[in-house]
Design a protein around this motif. Structure first.
Motif, mmCIF file in Angstrom:
data_model
loop_
_atom_site.group_PDB
_atom_site.id
_atom_site.type_symbol
_atom_site.label_atom_id
_atom_site.label_comp_id
_atom_site.label_asym_id
_atom_site.label_seq_id
_atom_site.Cartn_x
_atom_site.Cartn_y
_atom_site.Cartn_z
ATOM 1 N N THR A 182 0.374 45.397 -1.778
ATOM 2 C CA THR A 182 -0.254 44.729 -2.926
ATOM 3 C C THR A 182 0.449 43.460 -3.460
ATOM 4 O O THR A 182 -0.077 42.364 -3.603
ATOM 5 C CB THR A 182 -0.722 45.646 -4.032
ATOM 6 O OG1 THR A 182 -1.444 46.670 -3.079
ATOM 7 C CG2 THR A 182 -1.556 44.895 -4.837
ATOM 8 N N THR A 184 2.893 41.935 -2.136
ATOM 9 C CA THR A 184 3.219 40.650 -1.171
ATOM 10 C C THR A 184 2.015 39.704 -1.425
ATOM 11 O O THR A 184 2.109 38.442 -1.353
ATOM 12 C CB THR A 184 3.134 41.622 0.088
ATOM 13 O OG1 THR A 184 4.361 42.263 0.167
ATOM 14 C CG2 THR A 184 3.345 40.167 1.092
ATOM 15 N N LYS A 185 0.611 40.415 -1.395
ATOM 16 C CA LYS A 185 -0.232 39.416 -1.230
ATOM 17 C C LYS A 185 -0.403 38.779 -2.719
ATOM 18 O O LYS A 185 -0.651 37.554 -2.737
ATOM 19 C CB LYS A 185 -1.571 40.333 -1.225
ATOM 20 C CG LYS A 185 -2.934 39.738 -1.254
ATOM 21 C CD LYS A 185 -4.114 40.586 -1.031
ATOM 22 C CE LYS A 185 -5.436 39.605 -1.021
ATOM 23 N NZ LYS A 185 -6.549 40.511 -0.897
ATOM 24 N N GLN A 186 -0.137 39.523 -3.812
ATOM 25 C CA GLN A 186 -0.053 38.950 -5.202
ATOM 26 C C GLN A 186 1.020 37.839 -5.355
ATOM 27 O O GLN A 186 0.755 36.824 -6.019
ATOM 28 C CB GLN A 186 0.115 39.880 -6.344
ATOM 29 C CG GLN A 186 -0.853 40.958 -6.471
ATOM 30 C CD GLN A 186 -0.767 41.927 -7.567
ATOM 31 O OE1 GLN A 186 0.534 42.109 -7.980
ATOM 32 N NE2 GLN A 186 -1.860 42.711 -7.727
ATOM 33 N N THR A 187 2.186 38.135 -4.498
ATOM 34 C CA THR A 187 3.365 36.965 -4.591
ATOM 35 C C THR A 187 2.530 35.597 -3.966
ATOM 36 O O THR A 187 2.954 34.734 -4.413
ATOM 37 C CB THR A 187 4.399 37.597 -3.881
ATOM 38 O OG1 THR A 187 4.859 38.860 -4.471
ATOM 39 C CG2 THR A 187 5.643 36.552 -3.946
ATOM 40 N N GLU A 188 1.926 35.855 -2.838
ATOM 41 C CA GLU A 188 1.612 34.685 -2.141
ATOM 42 C C GLU A 188 0.621 33.836 -3.139
ATOM 43 O O GLU A 188 0.655 32.531 -3.378
ATOM 44 C CB GLU A 188 0.837 35.067 -0.887
ATOM 45 C CG GLU A 188 1.876 35.633 0.028
ATOM 46 C CD GLU A 188 1.000 36.149 1.425
ATOM 47 O OE1 GLU A 188 -0.423 35.902 1.453
ATOM 48 O OE2 GLU A 188 1.824 36.451 2.377
ATOM 49 N N GLU A 189 -0.576 34.817 -3.772
ATOM 50 C CA GLU A 189 -1.087 34.066 -4.882
ATOM 51 C C GLU A 189 -0.479 33.527 -6.023
ATOM 52 O O GLU A 189 -1.062 32.349 -6.538
ATOM 53 C CB GLU A 189 -2.125 35.196 -5.390
ATOM 54 C CG GLU A 189 -3.154 35.767 -4.161
ATOM 55 C CD GLU A 189 -4.016 37.161 -4.806
ATOM 56 O OE1 GLU A 189 -3.793 37.434 -5.865
ATOM 57 O OE2 GLU A 189 -4.748 37.276 -3.974
ATOM 58 N N LEU A 190 0.586 34.224 -6.427
ATOM 59 C CA LEU A 190 1.470 33.610 -7.589
ATOM 60 C C LEU A 190 2.171 32.414 -7.182
ATOM 61 O O LEU A 190 2.018 31.710 -7.813
ATOM 62 C CB LEU A 190 2.149 34.818 -8.024
ATOM 63 C CG LEU A 190 1.704 35.949 -9.005
ATOM 64 C CD1 LEU A 190 2.789 36.872 -9.315
ATOM 65 C CD2 LEU A 190 0.801 35.273 -10.063
ATOM 66 N N SER A 191 2.734 32.448 -6.100
ATOM 67 C CA SER A 191 3.327 31.333 -5.426
ATOM 68 C C SER A 191 2.134 29.943 -5.450
ATOM 69 O O SER A 191 2.812 28.857 -5.878
ATOM 70 C CB SER A 191 3.853 31.661 -4.005
ATOM 71 O OG SER A 191 4.498 30.334 -3.740
ATOM 72 N N GLN A 192 0.978 30.269 -4.952
ATOM 73 C CA GLN A 192 0.131 29.296 -5.000
ATOM 74 C C GLN A 192 -0.042 28.849 -6.536
ATOM 75 O O GLN A 192 -0.338 27.523 -6.843
ATOM 76 C CB GLN A 192 -1.234 29.678 -4.296
ATOM 77 C CG GLN A 192 -2.020 28.332 -4.060
ATOM 78 C CD GLN A 192 -3.252 28.889 -3.403
ATOM 79 O OE1 GLN A 192 -3.434 30.053 -2.931
ATOM 80 N NE2 GLN A 192 -4.350 27.991 -3.129
ATOM 81 N N ALA A 193 -0.467 29.928 -7.370
ATOM 82 C CA ALA A 193 -0.783 29.338 -8.602
ATOM 83 C C ALA A 193 0.601 28.638 -9.527
ATOM 84 O O ALA A 193 0.274 27.911 -10.026
ATOM 85 C CB ALA A 193 -0.959 30.782 -9.587
ATOM 86 N N GLU A 196 0.512 25.162 -8.500
ATOM 87 C CA GLU A 196 -0.756 24.582 -9.360
ATOM 88 C C GLU A 196 -0.225 24.291 -10.591
ATOM 89 O O GLU A 196 -0.541 23.327 -11.528
ATOM 90 C CB GLU A 196 -1.945 25.277 -9.114
ATOM 91 C CG GLU A 196 -2.691 25.546 -7.730
ATOM 92 C CD GLU A 196 -3.986 26.287 -7.593
ATOM 93 O OE1 GLU A 196 -4.016 26.723 -8.811
ATOM 94 O OE2 GLU A 196 -4.301 26.196 -6.530
#
Length: 459
Positions: A182, A184-193, A196
């Motif tokens: 979970t 890992t997926k959130q990290t990718e999302e946070l990296s994108q955020a 931005e």
């Protein structure tokens, strides 16, 4: 021949007590199950002794001693079988002396040897010693058993705790594996955020810079009007002087003194035009430097000039929005301040922000208090004893409470209404002074009385 039932009863009672004590004390069903089964038949020798009594009419005390000796031998054998068990070794140490004594005494009685009668006192003393010895070491064995039992219980608790921890660890590993997927997926999302967010942060900082540029532009538009008016007026006068000089030259009789006077006036006008033109050029240059991206290099900077110029530009910027606004400006600039290594564009932004906030504060107070209130903004510079350069910007405006003062340098915190401020001005100013110049930016204020910001930069 008469059968004595007391012998059988005492024998059976003795074997029952011995078996019970041995089984409980040594935990024979678990430690020595084979011996535990054999001890169930310990009554057989007792019954056999009873039969021998019926057949051969032995003395009762002899049968008792024989059986007791047999019982102690059984105890010794059991203890030897459990010699790795510390309480068993202690029991063995306890009963061996008494067993040896009982065997010697029985042998003397059976053989009718008179040695026992001759040394009766010595035998009695020996018997007493062996009994005390046996009781003492039996008590020691009992304490050892209790201690070992406590250790066993403690080990069991530790083992249970280890098992519980192992179970929890297994469960935690499972949960960690799930959470890792979970996260890992959130990290990718946070990296994108985060990417931005950094882009948005850059845009907000640029917006704040543009806001300060807007304030500066308004002040420049008002401030540059004066030198342009002077240039225009002196140009018109100079044109008139040239026309008058041309007319004088066409006359048959020329007035040399008048021509000289006209030329002197014309030269003075041109000097004034040059002076005010340079003033307008310096204002434009200041605007361009303010809007230009900072190089980040420290350069010798005249802080007094920056403070004086940005004070007037901020004032005229507010007057460009509100023609009715007037304020008293005080400058107390240390004449021997000299130049300071600083980033002039960044320090200019800081001063413009502080001056703009000061004029905003006195303007708001003027709207609330009209009788006898004179809006005043002052700037002063000095050298501290440590050699640092100190700039103080003070106003007699609204002031601020302690709760606001504690948050004033936080990003996006503003006391201005929505649409009148980004909340980044003081935050960026604080970073410029503290991080960009290794200085300090502090504030002192009293609600309803005054606010004073102090910039301190290493000299």
């Amino acid at each position: 021949m008469k059968f004595d039932g007391q012998i059988i009863i005492s024998i059976l009672l003795a074997q029952f007590l011995v078996v019970r004590i041995l089984r409980r004390f040594f935990d024979l069903p678990n430690r020595l199950p084979h011996w535990d089964k054999l001890l169930r038949w310990i009554w057989v020798p007792g019954v056999g002794l009873g039969i021998i009594d019926l057949l051969f009419n032995f003395r009762n005390d002899q049968l008792d001693e024989v059986y007791m000796l047999f019982v102690f031998v059984v105890v010794i054998l059991v203890a030897l079988a459990l010699r790795d068990y510390r309480p068993a070794r202690t029991v063995l140490l306890a009963v061996v002396p008494y067993t040896v004594y009982s065997a010697i005494e029985l042998m003397l009685v059976v053989s009718d040897w008179k040695l026992g009668e001759n040394y009766e006192d010595a035998f009695d003393a020996s018997q007493g010693f062996t009994v005390i010895w046996m009781i003492t070491f039996l008590l020691i064995a009992r304490n050892q058993k209790k201690h070992l039992e406590k250790e066993r219980l403690l080990r069991e608790e530790e083992e249970q705790e280890k098992q519980r921890i192992a179970t929890q660890n297994a469960e935690l590993e499972r949960l960690v594996a799930e959470r890792t997927a979970t996260l890992t997926k959130q990290t990718e999302e946070l990296s994108q955020a985060l990417t931005e967010l950094k882009t948005m942060q850059t845009q907000l900082i640029q917006a704040e810079k543009m806001a300060s540029l807007g304030e500066l532009t308004a002040g420049i538009a008002h401030e540059i009007q004066n030198p342009l008016n002077f240039v225009t007026n002196f140009s018109d006068v100079s044109a008139e002087l040239i026309t008058e000089l041309e007319e004088e030259k066409r006359k048959p009789t020329r007035n040399i003194d008048l021509e000289t006077e006209l030329l002197v006036d014309l030269k003075q006008n041109l000097q004034k035009i040059t002076h005010h033109g340079q003033r307008a050029a310096s204002i434009v240059k200041g605007m361009l430097e303010h809007s230009r991206a900072s190089t980040g290099e420290l350069q010798p900077t005249d802080i007094n000039t920056l403070a004086d110029e940005y004070l007037r530009l901020a004032y005229h910027g507010l007057r460009a929005k509100d023609k009715t606004f007037n304020a008293t400006l005080y400058t107390n600039l240390y004449p021997e301040l000299g130049q300071v290594n600083a980033i002039s564009q960044d320090i200019g932004r800081v001063l413009l922000n502080l001056f703009t906030n000061a004029f905003y504060a006195v303007q708001k107070k003027k709207e609330c208090v009209s009788d006898g209130y004179v809006p005043t903004v002052s700037v002063s510079t000095r050298r501290t004893e440590a050699g640092d350069v100190e700039v103080r910007v003070r106003d007699n405006g609204m002031g601020m409470p302690t709760t606001v003062k504690d948050k004033i340098f936080q990003p996006f915190f503003t006391t201005k209404p929505t649409g009148e401020g980004t909340g980044l001005g003081l935050s960026l100013s604080y970073d410029i002074v503290t991080k960009g110049h290794n200085g300090s930016l502090t504030v002192e204020s009293q609600e309803g009385e005054y606010t004073e910001f102090t910039i301190r930069i290493p000299g």
